[in-house]
Design an enzyme around this catalytic site. Sequence first.
Site, PDB file in Angstrom:
ATOM      1  N   LYS A 200       0.839  -1.204   0.000  1.00  0.00           N
ATOM      2  CA  LYS A 200       0.000   0.000   0.000  1.00  0.00           C
ATOM      3  C   LYS A 200       0.874   1.254   0.000  1.00  0.00           C
ATOM      4  CE  LYS A 200      -3.542   2.229   2.827  1.00  0.00           C
ATOM      5  NZ  LYS A 200      -4.520   2.045   3.911  1.00  0.00           N
ATOM      6  N   GLU A 206      10.622  -4.575   4.626  1.00  0.00           N
ATOM      7  CA  GLU A 206      10.783  -5.982   4.247  1.00  0.00           C
ATOM      8  C   GLU A 206      10.402  -6.200   2.783  1.00  0.00           C
ATOM      9  OE1 GLU A 206       9.172  -4.764   6.904  1.00  0.00           O
ATOM     10  OE2 GLU A 206       8.893  -6.295   8.452  1.00  0.00           O
ATOM     11  N   GLY A 260      -4.978  -2.136   5.185  1.00  0.00           N
ATOM     12  CA  GLY A 260      -4.170  -3.255   4.703  1.00  0.00           C
ATOM     13  C   GLY A 260      -4.836  -4.603   4.932  1.00  0.00           C
ATOM     14  N   ARG A 261      -5.340  -4.831   6.156  1.00  0.00           N
ATOM     15  CA  ARG A 261      -5.910  -6.152   6.463  1.00  0.00           C
ATOM     16  C   ARG A 261      -7.320  -6.327   5.904  1.00  0.00           C
ATOM     17  NH1 ARG A 261      -4.828  -3.027  10.648  1.00  0.00           N
ATOM     18  NH2 ARG A 261      -6.444  -2.290  12.059  1.00  0.00           N
ATOM     19  N   GLU A 346      -5.062  -7.351  15.173  1.00  0.00           N
ATOM     20  CA  GLU A 346      -4.531  -6.039  14.791  1.00  0.00           C
ATOM     21  C   GLU A 346      -5.653  -4.997  14.810  1.00  0.00           C
ATOM     22  OE1 GLU A 346      -2.709  -5.360  10.856  1.00  0.00           O
ATOM     23  OE2 GLU A 346      -0.960  -4.604  11.900  1.00  0.00           O
ATOM     24  N   HIS A 377      -5.232 -34.095  17.583  1.00  0.00           N
ATOM     25  CA  HIS A 377      -4.118 -34.935  18.022  1.00  0.00           C
ATOM     26  C   HIS A 377      -3.037 -34.109  18.707  1.00  0.00           C
ATOM     27  CE1 HIS A 377      -5.755 -38.466  15.936  1.00  0.00           C
ATOM     28  NE2 HIS A 377      -6.301 -37.529  15.173  1.00  0.00           N
ATOM     29  N   LYS A 498       9.178  -0.977  14.666  1.00  0.00           N
ATOM     30  CA  LYS A 498       9.798  -0.600  13.384  1.00  0.00           C
ATOM     31  C   LYS A 498      10.879   0.449  13.605  1.00  0.00           C
ATOM     32  CE  LYS A 498       5.649  -0.963  10.501  1.00  0.00           C
ATOM     33  NZ  LYS A 498       4.732  -0.205   9.659  1.00  0.00           N
TER      34      LYS A 498
HETATM   35  C1  G6Q Z   1      -2.646  -3.981   7.933  1.00  0.00           C
HETATM   36  C2  G6Q Z   1      -1.425  -3.371   8.399  1.00  0.00           C
HETATM   37  C3  G6Q Z   1      -0.154  -4.033   7.929  1.00  0.00           C
HETATM   38  C4  G6Q Z   1       0.238  -3.705   6.498  1.00  0.00           C
HETATM   39  C5  G6Q Z   1       1.676  -4.147   6.273  1.00  0.00           C
HETATM   40  C6  G6Q Z   1       2.133  -3.918   4.864  1.00  0.00           C
HETATM   41  O1  G6Q Z   1      -3.747  -3.583   8.175  1.00  0.00           O
HETATM   42  O2  G6Q Z   1      -1.434  -2.029   8.104  1.00  0.00           O
HETATM   43  O3  G6Q Z   1      -0.201  -5.426   8.070  1.00  0.00           O
HETATM   44  O4  G6Q Z   1      -0.620  -4.326   5.599  1.00  0.00           O
HETATM   45  O5  G6Q Z   1       2.517  -3.460   7.161  1.00  0.00           O
HETATM   46  O6  G6Q Z   1       2.037  -2.579   4.513  1.00  0.00           O
HETATM   47  P1  G6Q Z   1       2.209  -2.122   3.030  1.00  0.00           P
HETATM   48  O7  G6Q Z   1       1.103  -2.698   2.226  1.00  0.00           O
HETATM   49  O8  G6Q Z   1       2.174  -0.621   3.047  1.00  0.00           O
HETATM   50  O9  G6Q Z   1       3.533  -2.650   2.548  1.00  0.00           O
END
Ligand code: G6Q
Length: 533
Positions: A200, A206, A260-261, A346, A377, A498
């Site tokens: 996003k 990463e 994002g989620r 989250e 199990h 972070k």
């Molecule tokens: C989700 C969070 C988080 C995000 C990641 C990746 O709701 O905000 O999990 O999706 O940190 O972020 P980017 O899509 O910006 O790389």
Amino acid sequence: MSHALDALSDHRDALNDVSLAALCDAPGRRDRFVHSLDGMTVDLSRHLATEETLGLLVALARERDVERLRDAMFAGEPVNTTEHRAALHVALRNQSDRPMLVDGVDVMPGVRDVLRRMQAFCAALHGGDWRGATGERITDVVNIGIGGSDLGPRMATEALRPWWTSGIRAHFVSNVDPSHLADTVASLDPARTLFIVASKTFGTQETLANAHAARSWIVDALGGDAVERHFVAVSTDAGRVAAFGIDTANMFEFWDWVGGRYSMWSAIGLSIAAAIGFDRFLDMLEGAHGMDAHFREAAPEQNVPMLLGLLDCWYRNCWGCQSRAVLPYDQHLSMLPAYLQQLEMESNGKRTRLDGTPTSKGTSMVVWGAPGTNGQHSFHQMLHQGTTLVPCDFLVAASSCEPSPDARGDMLIANCLAQAEALARGRSLEEVIEDGTPPELAPHKVMPGNRPSTTILYPRLDPKRLGALIAMYEHRVFTQGAVWGIDSFDQWGVELGKVLAGEILPGLTGEGPVSGDAVSRGLAAEVAAMRES
Ligand code: G6Q
């Protein structure tokens, strides 16, 4: 101060001696506690709840204005108050003519435009018009993303594996551990591999590090000019995409009002569409849209996601439950617990209310789980006889996606039903002794029962069903957050780690002083010593 929660707490005390087995056997229980949603059954009978409980939970929803907050979300109001943003993921799957407004502007033309671009891209990929730099057809798509830009598409492509008929295999690289990319590309041919860099912000450390490493892998094999045919991007930030070296003509846009989620319905789902085909991706959106309509229109008494969210609050705030287990008796849903961990924890793992004051009640439960029958199990022992009450979600299909000539599909269902029944009914000391168990062993075989669960039964897992299921969980989480009065759409708690990682990194790479507290500095020194030895 909540009158409705106080009333629920008193009511919970009155249920001290309740027998779930007796509740389940009561006439009419199914009529009130079993819900049917577009062919899917959501059975709430095995909950520590009576008619009165449901009435009090609905009163809680009314006291907390859950319906008004839901309407505000659908209206594109800035319900993500700490980030001053709408949370309008429902627009991404809006299949009606209804405009969806953010700041007075209809976002639907933009949503449809990106869907058309995704459709054209998938058609080119599947039809062989989009080829690699050497003219080979693309056979493997690797999504590079993390968190919300990874878990949704990864969970959904795994769930829909039987629909991978496009000739494209989907892979996911999220971890900055170099092993993740290395292991993933080990069996891939660069000439046939396309990377989707999904971020996003296009600023996630990463993801960018992995994307750079993937680009080196392509450039080493095919030369620098190959990047354009082997990389596309999904992002809200065209500037950063261009700076990375991906032509923005090959970028699929989404918007800051998509959390994002909550983004698998946007172009972040490109890897899903690449694997299962665009029409089936649309089916997934349609299933979610159907659930949106239910959540938006059904009265609280019949509103399944709302009832599920309210029951979560019941267990968290009146029974002291710390965790909930998600137990899909469906191998293709093996990623569901991990996906829901992010969605729920989250979103609602917060301690500050919208008005800035601390919460006085517990918020998000720990969500965990694994596919059945595997969990039986291992950790089911604790569910049955441990000292902690863990409500469970059982998910099971009437028919497996994999027809088998033997009874394995029926075994799966039998085990699912049996686990929920055993948790609810338990086994008393008298029953154990009646079976002839020696007295010294009998206490060990007692199962207390009274352990609640939801059973979600669907005909078969397909794209539309998956969409409905995930949207149901999203709205369940929304309901919890509305009751708790927190912002379900921010995630400030992930920031400090972070920042500290950024401070510690230079000491490890040798580009700066060793930093961090005494413990971190000590461990960093040990890293250096181990590397030298
Ligand atoms: C989700 C969070 C988080 C995000 C990641 C990746 O709701 O905000 O999990 O999706 O940190 O972020 P980017 O899509 O910006 O790389």
